[in-house]
Write a protein that holds these residues in place. Structure first.
Motif, mmCIF file in Angstrom:
data_model
loop_
_atom_site.group_PDB
_atom_site.id
_atom_site.type_symbol
_atom_site.label_atom_id
_atom_site.label_comp_id
_atom_site.label_asym_id
_atom_site.label_seq_id
_atom_site.Cartn_x
_atom_site.Cartn_y
_atom_site.Cartn_z
ATOM 1 N N GLU A 233 0.833 -1.203 0.000
ATOM 2 C CA GLU A 233 0.000 0.000 0.000
ATOM 3 C C GLU A 233 0.867 1.251 0.000
ATOM 4 O OE1 GLU A 233 -2.528 -0.249 3.429
ATOM 5 O OE2 GLU A 233 -4.249 -0.598 2.158
ATOM 6 N N PRO A 234 0.419 2.328 -0.661
ATOM 7 C CA PRO A 234 1.151 3.590 -0.573
ATOM 8 C C PRO A 234 1.230 4.044 0.885
ATOM 9 C CG PRO A 234 -0.460 3.665 -2.343
ATOM 10 C CD PRO A 234 -0.724 2.407 -1.584
ATOM 11 N N GLY A 235 2.354 4.653 1.227
ATOM 12 C CA GLY A 235 2.588 5.040 2.616
ATOM 13 C C GLY A 235 1.528 5.946 3.203
ATOM 14 N N HIS A 236 1.003 6.858 2.394
ATOM 15 C CA HIS A 236 0.037 7.802 2.965
ATOM 16 C C HIS A 236 -1.289 7.130 3.292
ATOM 17 C CE1 HIS A 236 -1.391 7.828 -1.193
ATOM 18 N NE2 HIS A 236 -2.490 8.389 -0.768
ATOM 19 N N LEU A 237 -1.679 6.104 2.531
ATOM 20 C CA LEU A 237 -2.927 5.395 2.832
ATOM 21 C C LEU A 237 -2.800 4.636 4.148
ATOM 22 C CD1 LEU A 237 -4.056 4.002 -0.635
ATOM 23 C CD2 LEU A 237 -5.105 5.818 0.704
ATOM 24 N N THR A 238 -1.661 4.024 4.360
ATOM 25 C CA THR A 238 -1.418 3.342 5.630
ATOM 26 C C THR A 238 -1.468 4.337 6.782
ATOM 27 O OG1 THR A 238 -0.005 1.731 4.514
ATOM 28 C CG2 THR A 238 0.228 1.918 6.897
ATOM 29 N N ALA A 239 -0.870 5.514 6.575
ATOM 30 C CA ALA A 239 -0.879 6.544 7.619
ATOM 31 C C ALA A 239 -2.297 7.019 7.908
ATOM 32 C CB ALA A 239 0.004 7.719 7.193
ATOM 33 N N LYS B 268 1.977 6.771 21.447
ATOM 34 C CA LYS B 268 0.815 7.102 20.628
ATOM 35 C C LYS B 268 0.952 8.512 20.050
ATOM 36 C CE LYS B 268 -3.034 5.514 22.227
ATOM 37 N NZ LYS B 268 -4.277 5.347 23.030
ATOM 38 N N GLU B 269 1.406 9.453 20.866
ATOM 39 C CA GLU B 269 1.567 10.830 20.383
ATOM 40 C C GLU B 269 2.618 10.901 19.283
ATOM 41 O OE1 GLU B 269 1.820 14.146 22.934
ATOM 42 O OE2 GLU B 269 0.571 13.280 24.497
ATOM 43 N N LYS B 270 3.699 10.179 19.474
ATOM 44 C CA LYS B 270 4.746 10.170 18.447
ATOM 45 C C LYS B 270 4.223 9.541 17.153
ATOM 46 C CE LYS B 270 9.532 8.874 17.519
ATOM 47 N NZ LYS B 270 9.234 8.502 16.147
ATOM 48 N N ALA B 271 3.440 8.467 17.291
ATOM 49 C CA ALA B 271 2.879 7.812 16.105
ATOM 50 C C ALA B 271 1.959 8.762 15.347
ATOM 51 C CB ALA B 271 2.111 6.557 16.516
ATOM 52 N N VAL B 272 1.125 9.497 16.078
ATOM 53 C CA VAL B 272 0.221 10.467 15.440
ATOM 54 C C VAL B 272 1.025 11.511 14.678
ATOM 55 C CG1 VAL B 272 -1.426 12.333 15.889
ATOM 56 C CG2 VAL B 272 -1.691 10.141 17.048
ATOM 57 N N ASN C 59 -7.838 4.868 12.896
ATOM 58 C CA ASN C 59 -7.998 3.850 13.931
ATOM 59 C C ASN C 59 -7.763 4.443 15.317
ATOM 60 O OD1 ASN C 59 -6.707 1.644 15.782
ATOM 61 N ND2 ASN C 59 -7.836 0.489 14.230
ATOM 62 N N LEU C 60 -6.723 5.281 15.429
ATOM 63 C CA LEU C 60 -6.438 5.926 16.712
ATOM 64 C C LEU C 60 -7.522 6.942 17.078
ATOM 65 C CD1 LEU C 60 -2.575 6.486 16.440
ATOM 66 C CD2 LEU C 60 -3.758 4.967 18.014
ATOM 67 N N LEU C 61 -8.020 7.655 16.090
ATOM 68 C CA LEU C 61 -9.087 8.637 16.339
ATOM 69 C C LEU C 61 -10.343 7.960 16.891
ATOM 70 C CD1 LEU C 61 -8.857 11.043 13.262
ATOM 71 C CD2 LEU C 61 -8.895 11.760 15.647
ATOM 72 N N ILE C 62 -10.679 6.840 16.290
ATOM 73 C CA ILE C 62 -11.892 6.127 16.707
ATOM 74 C C ILE C 62 -11.765 5.601 18.131
ATOM 75 C CG2 ILE C 62 -13.305 4.062 16.258
ATOM 76 C CD1 ILE C 62 -12.568 4.500 13.248
ATOM 77 N N SER C 63 -10.565 5.151 18.487
ATOM 78 C CA SER C 63 -10.387 4.517 19.793
ATOM 79 C C SER C 63 -10.019 5.484 20.903
ATOM 80 C CB SER C 63 -9.302 3.438 19.692
ATOM 81 O OG SER C 63 -8.068 4.030 19.315
ATOM 82 N N ASP D 272 3.964 11.193 13.405
ATOM 83 C CA ASP D 272 4.534 10.544 12.216
ATOM 84 C C ASP D 272 3.494 10.386 11.117
ATOM 85 O OD1 ASP D 272 7.008 10.361 13.374
ATOM 86 O OD2 ASP D 272 6.758 8.289 14.049
ATOM 87 N N TYR D 273 2.272 9.982 11.490
ATOM 88 C CA TYR D 273 1.203 9.816 10.495
ATOM 89 C C TYR D 273 0.869 11.155 9.839
ATOM 90 C CZ TYR D 273 0.480 5.296 12.844
ATOM 91 O OH TYR D 273 0.639 4.052 13.375
ATOM 92 N N LEU D 274 0.801 12.207 10.660
ATOM 93 C CA LEU D 274 0.477 13.527 10.110
ATOM 94 C C LEU D 274 1.564 14.008 9.156
ATOM 95 C CD1 LEU D 274 -0.930 15.340 13.284
ATOM 96 C CD2 LEU D 274 -2.226 14.449 11.350
ATOM 97 N N LYS D 275 2.819 13.740 9.523
ATOM 98 C CA LYS D 275 3.922 14.147 8.641
ATOM 99 C C LYS D 275 3.820 13.453 7.289
ATOM 100 C CE LYS D 275 7.420 15.329 12.113
ATOM 101 N NZ LYS D 275 8.682 14.903 12.766
ATOM 102 N N LYS D 276 3.511 12.152 7.330
ATOM 103 C CA LYS D 276 3.400 11.412 6.071
ATOM 104 C C LYS D 276 2.266 11.942 5.212
ATOM 105 C CE LYS D 276 5.554 6.909 6.542
ATOM 106 N NZ LYS D 276 5.371 5.454 6.504
ATOM 107 N N ILE D 277 1.125 12.174 5.836
ATOM 108 C CA ILE D 277 -0.033 12.667 5.073
ATOM 109 C C ILE D 277 0.264 14.038 4.484
ATOM 110 C CG2 ILE D 277 -2.457 13.391 5.256
ATOM 111 C CD1 ILE D 277 -2.697 11.223 7.517
ATOM 112 N N ASN D 278 0.844 14.913 5.292
ATOM 113 C CA ASN D 278 1.161 16.261 4.810
ATOM 114 C C ASN D 278 2.218 16.221 3.708
ATOM 115 O OD1 ASN D 278 -0.612 17.766 6.399
ATOM 116 N ND2 ASN D 278 0.774 17.691 8.153
ATOM 117 N N TYR D 279 3.136 15.254 3.810
ATOM 118 C CA TYR D 279 4.146 15.100 2.766
ATOM 119 C C TYR D 279 3.495 14.806 1.415
ATOM 120 C CZ TYR D 279 7.453 12.629 -0.181
ATOM 121 O OH TYR D 279 8.178 12.208 -1.248
#
Length: 610
Positions: free
Chosen positions: A459-465, A546-550, A471-475, A552-559
């Motif tokens: 999968e493309p990296g941004h879709l995984t992010a 969890k905060e660090k993961a978030v 998933n984190l938002l929901i939980s 990282d996900y935001l950085k990937k999406i923004n990239y």
């Protein structure tokens, strides 16, 4: 023959023994800023006061006061006399010497010193002429060169008369034969006299790192050809073994990088605006000898040639040469087909310095170069692109770096990663790499929990992010509170992910808790497979992870958002440039788009995803 040593031989030995490399073989050096520090080997101390300057090629101890060049260090450390130290360093540099060629040829040295004197007198004369000649002086002033910069570079003007310099230097006691040997005059075809090599040209004295004028470059003030004319090789000047501007770099110990450009005016205009660390080759292609000269002064080097086809080709050759000698060079690509002289005069120092943050490393430039060379919209173009770039990637020693670039290339030309790997390693090589990875006992024992299903890897990296972030938002409502001001549902690039996030955000906004079942109830059966992929993700983080993961996900999406924006800007630029006639408004828009593209490129680099 004298018993004194040949100064040119000594200088060659000195230049081929980089001082940091030599001293580090004797004592442990630690890099501190632009210099290196160590405990002094010549007196007892607990705090390092022994400093080695790679830019000046000297050492100095602020504790006991000893200092000097690489020869002085060997003499003192090994307790040798001058000749013995020279022999050690010559052997280290692979220079074969004996007593006969160590001795000074008095006649040869006399001729060389005479040429230095002639060149210095000619430089003074050209400089004096420029002050009197408004045509030559105005050429530099119209190009924004200050009077102080004119003085620093000793810029001058050669009068249009056929024997103006010849008459002046003869009046100073130099013979016509000496002027011919210096390359300042040319013998007439009928052998009955000489005439000036440089006429009606602005003049650029070429100065070596010892401050001696060794030759000249001259530029016409009209459309005459050749546009530039250089001194021929002489006893004191070799175009392939010198660099314009290196004498000024040599004087500045605070320089932390060197910029390689193509021409005299590039160096001068950059210096004039405060970029005091550029050098240029002298009318020839960049040579290995010039490359090794730069290695003595600084390891950080950037190439900034013209961005037309010829400039890209020259950059490619210089890049390969610098890498082969041991640099990790980067290439600055200028927009709008400008050269450094034009760019800095148009946009200024600050925007020029911003270009360093978006400079391309070795493979990034190769991708750009081969895309420019081959039409990747055709089958054959893609094949040629992959074959060429694969050879460059194959030479990368780091497996991680290699995989990053393989994915980059795959993304650029829409060719599968497996196909590129087969081109690089061959089928046998790929099987061996996979086998080694998964049968290794240590890998099996320690990495079972890290093995990811193949479909997720592909999968493309941004879709995984996006899926992981959802998933984190929901939980965890805390994640929503953390990102809601800076990240909205519209920032999700995938339509399905955006739809899910709108539901999640809406519930949290209303103060309602959200359950997975409630989310499922809001989607049709055809959408459930994609939804279940997100809900099934298992992420076990503590709060700090969890905060660090978030983040990282935001950085990937923004990239990836930046990549899309970059593509849109490039398409707009391409559309305007394709027009036969560009009006004033479009020209202004083009300038704004190029500046915007520069900012986007800078932001992409700052993400450090490559």
């Amino acid at each position: 023959m004298s018993s004194t040593l040949n100064e040119d031989l000594i200088q060659e030995i000195r230049e081929k023994n980089e001082i940091v490399g030599v001293i580090s073989q004797y004592i442990r050096l630690k890099k501190t800023g632009a210099n290196y520090k160590a405990l002094c080997p010549f007196h007892n101390e607990k705090t390092p006061s022994f400093v080695v300057s790679p830019s000046k090629q000297i050492f100095h101890c602020f504790g006991c006061g000893v200092g000097g060049d690489v020869i002085s260090f060997i003499m003192r450390y090994e307790n040798l006399d001058f000749k013995e130290a020279i022999k050690i360093l010559a052997d280290r540099a692979g220079i074969e010497i004996d007593e006969s060629n160590m001795k000074k040829d008095i006649e040869l040295e006399r001729r060389k010193n005479r040429l230095y004197q002639i060149n210095r007198e000619a430089a003074r004369y050209f400089y004096y002429n420029l002050q009197k000649n408004s045509r030559g002086y105005n050429y530099f002033r119209k190009r924004g060169v200050s009077s102080n910069t004119i003085k620093i570079f000793g810029l001058g003007y050669a009068n249009p008369e056929w024997n103006d310099l010849l008459k002046y230097l003869v009046s100073k006691g130099y013979s016509e034969e000496e002027l011919l040997e210096a390359g300042l005059v040319i013998e007439k075809k009928n052998k009955n006299g000489f005439y000036d090599r440089f006429r009606d040209r602005v003049m650029f004295p070429i100065v070596n790192t010892r401050g001696k004028v060794i030759g000249f470059g001259g530029r016409v003030l009209d459309d005459s050809v050749p546009k530039y004319l250089n001194s021929p090789d002489t006893l004191v000047f070799s175009k392939g073994n010198n660099l314009f501007g290196l004498n000024l770099v040599y004087k500045n110990s605070k320089i932390d990088k060197i910029l390689l450009v193509e021409g005299y005016m590039d160096v001068i205009s950059l210096y004039n605006k405060g970029i005091v660390y550029s050098v240029a080759s002298l009318g020839t292609a960049f040579t290995e000898s010039q490359c090794k000269m730069l290695k003595r002064w600084n390891d950080s080097i950037y190439i900034c040639y013209d961005s037309d086809d010829a400039g890209l080709k020259a950059s490619n050759k210089a890049l390969d040469l610098l890498k082969r000698v041991g640099f990790k060079p980067r290439v600055i690509i200028l927009p709008d087909g400008l050269d450094p002289d034009e760019y800095i005069n148009k946009f200024g120092k600050e925007l020029f310095e911003n270009l360093f943050t978006t400079a391309l490393d070795y493979i990034d430039f190769k991708i750009l170069y081969y895309k420019n060379k081959f039409d990747i919209n055709t089958v054959q173009g893609k094949v040629d692109f992959i074959k060429n770039i694969s050879q460059d990637i194959k030479n990368i020693s780091s497996p991680v770096e290699r995989d990053v670039y393989i994915n980059r290339v795959s993304d650029e030309v829409n060719i599968s990663v497996d196909a590129i790997k087969r081109e690089i390693f061959g089928i046998k090589g790929i099987k061996t790499r996979l086998k080694d990875k998964y049968i290794n006992a240590n890998y099996r024992d320690t990495n079972k929990s890290k093995i990811v299903p193949v479909e997720n890897v592909l999968e493309p990296g941004h879709l995984t992010a996006e899926k992981s972030l959802l998933n984190l938002l929901i939980s965890d409502e805390y994640i929503y509170e953390k990102i809601k001001e800076d990240f909205s549902p519209d920032d999700f690039l995938d339509p399905m992910n955006r739809k899910i996030s709108e539901l999640v955000y809406d519930n949290y906004r209303k103060g309602k808790k959200i359950t997975k079942q409630e989310i499922i109830d809001n989607f049709s059966n055809s959408e459930l497979d994609k939804l279940n992929e997100i809900l099934a993700i298992k992420i076990n983080f503590d709060d700090s992870e969890k905060e660090k993961a978030v983040d990282d996900y935001l950085k990937k999406i923004n990239y990836y958002k930046l990549k899309i924006k970059r593509k849109q800007i490039r398409e707009k630029i391409k559309l305007i440039e394709s027009k036969k006639v560009i009006n004033e408004g479009e020209e202004e828009e083009l300038k704004e788009l190029c500046l915007e593209l520069m900012e986007v490129d800078k932001a992409l680099k700052l993400h450090c995803l490559f």
